[in-house]
Design a protein around this motif. Sequence first.
Motif, mmCIF file in Angstrom:
data_model
loop_
_atom_site.group_PDB
_atom_site.id
_atom_site.type_symbol
_atom_site.label_atom_id
_atom_site.label_comp_id
_atom_site.label_asym_id
_atom_site.label_seq_id
_atom_site.Cartn_x
_atom_site.Cartn_y
_atom_site.Cartn_z
ATOM 1 N N UNK A 1 -15.520 -59.957 -14.380
ATOM 2 C CA UNK A 1 -15.567 -58.559 -14.809
ATOM 3 C C UNK A 1 -16.683 -57.838 -14.068
ATOM 4 N N UNK A 2 -16.653 -56.525 -14.177
ATOM 5 C CA UNK A 2 -17.660 -55.688 -13.537
ATOM 6 C C UNK A 2 -18.692 -55.277 -14.578
ATOM 7 N N UNK A 3 -19.978 -55.449 -14.250
ATOM 8 C CA UNK A 3 -21.062 -55.028 -15.129
ATOM 9 C C UNK A 3 -21.519 -53.626 -14.753
ATOM 10 N N UNK A 4 -22.013 -52.858 -15.743
ATOM 11 C CA UNK A 4 -22.090 -53.229 -17.157
ATOM 12 C C UNK A 4 -20.721 -53.182 -17.815
ATOM 13 N N UNK A 5 -20.550 -54.011 -18.846
ATOM 14 C CA UNK A 5 -19.274 -54.058 -19.533
ATOM 15 C C UNK A 5 -19.002 -52.723 -20.218
ATOM 16 N N UNK A 6 -17.744 -52.302 -20.231
ATOM 17 C CA UNK A 6 -17.403 -51.029 -20.892
ATOM 18 C C UNK A 6 -17.725 -51.044 -22.371
ATOM 19 N N UNK A 7 -17.597 -52.213 -22.992
ATOM 20 C CA UNK A 7 -17.934 -52.359 -24.406
ATOM 21 C C UNK A 7 -18.777 -53.621 -24.554
ATOM 22 N N UNK A 8 -20.103 -53.511 -24.425
ATOM 23 C CA UNK A 8 -20.951 -54.699 -24.527
ATOM 24 C C UNK A 8 -20.719 -55.431 -25.838
ATOM 25 N N UNK A 9 -20.681 -56.755 -25.781
ATOM 26 C CA UNK A 9 -20.408 -57.542 -26.977
ATOM 27 C C UNK A 9 -21.262 -58.794 -26.993
ATOM 28 N N UNK A 10 -21.989 -59.045 -28.103
ATOM 29 C CA UNK A 10 -22.773 -60.283 -28.206
ATOM 30 C C UNK A 10 -21.888 -61.518 -28.293
ATOM 31 N N UNK A 11 -20.579 -61.310 -28.512
ATOM 32 C CA UNK A 11 -19.667 -62.443 -28.607
ATOM 33 C C UNK A 11 -19.310 -63.007 -27.240
#
Length: 313
Positions: free
Chosen positions: A164-174
Amino acid sequence: MVQLISIAIDYHRPYPARMQFQQLLYFVAVAETRHFTRAAEQVHVSQPSLSQQVRALEKELGAELFSRARGNIALTDAGEALLPLARRILADADTARIEVQELAQLRRGRIRLGATPSVCTGLLPEVLRAFHDRHPGIQLLLEEGGSHDLVRELARGALDLALVVLPLPTPSPALTTVELLREDLVVVSSPDARGLGKTVRVADLEGQRLVMFRHGYDLRELTVAACRAAGFEPDFAVEGGEMDAVLGFVQAGLGVAVVPRMVAERAGRGLRMAPLARPGLHRTIALAHRSDVAPPRAARELQRMLLAPPGVQ
């Protein structure tokens, strides 16, 4: 009359699971050799020990499995009924052992890998070829999509790994992400395109018609944001394509596009490539997987190859 065998399992009773398996193994050996001594030699155990375990099995089942009249060993009706079941149990156990060993040794298995189309075009072919050459029995299932879609598929367990490309569109601690590489973006155009020099500033794209990716594509958001930061709205000649379509439209002279350098270098379509002037545009590719579930053994091996320095795979 055929005796019916009823095997009741008490899960609260401390059965010695290894011994029960051995009892079936010994029983089958005697049934096939019709001789206790030869059966003991076949399974590499002493004859008294084998006889004792067969007696224990008969006691457990409540039926004699062999008739031992005058030294002749023959199966009773109960023995005849048990033999195919015992053979099946032993065969299934052997199959399970082989299956687990093959997975552990990467002879079989599958990897569900997600990646953005540009990464599929630029980075993955050589890595997947090297992985397949080393582990030809591993099935590779590839899903192309934007980072937003891939993150969603990872979260619901439909993928083992995703690029994937950072930063993630929806950051998730999971999700756990590990940066893989940082790549430059360049401008590609047809050989006869005008108005662009050997090095291009983002401001030079004002007045140029752009071939633009579909909504949800990481490169679309990045390019549009860069144009707006330079003080203008981009002009689209055509939009909505995937990577191959965008490169084809550029080659046909419909406009220019901003793409990863790795993709431009591998395009092989007679496209002209121009780097962006400093500070330029860049993007960071990361390898992502769920934090709460370890990727399968095969996926971990692919992960190792992706993260290994070039030439160390």
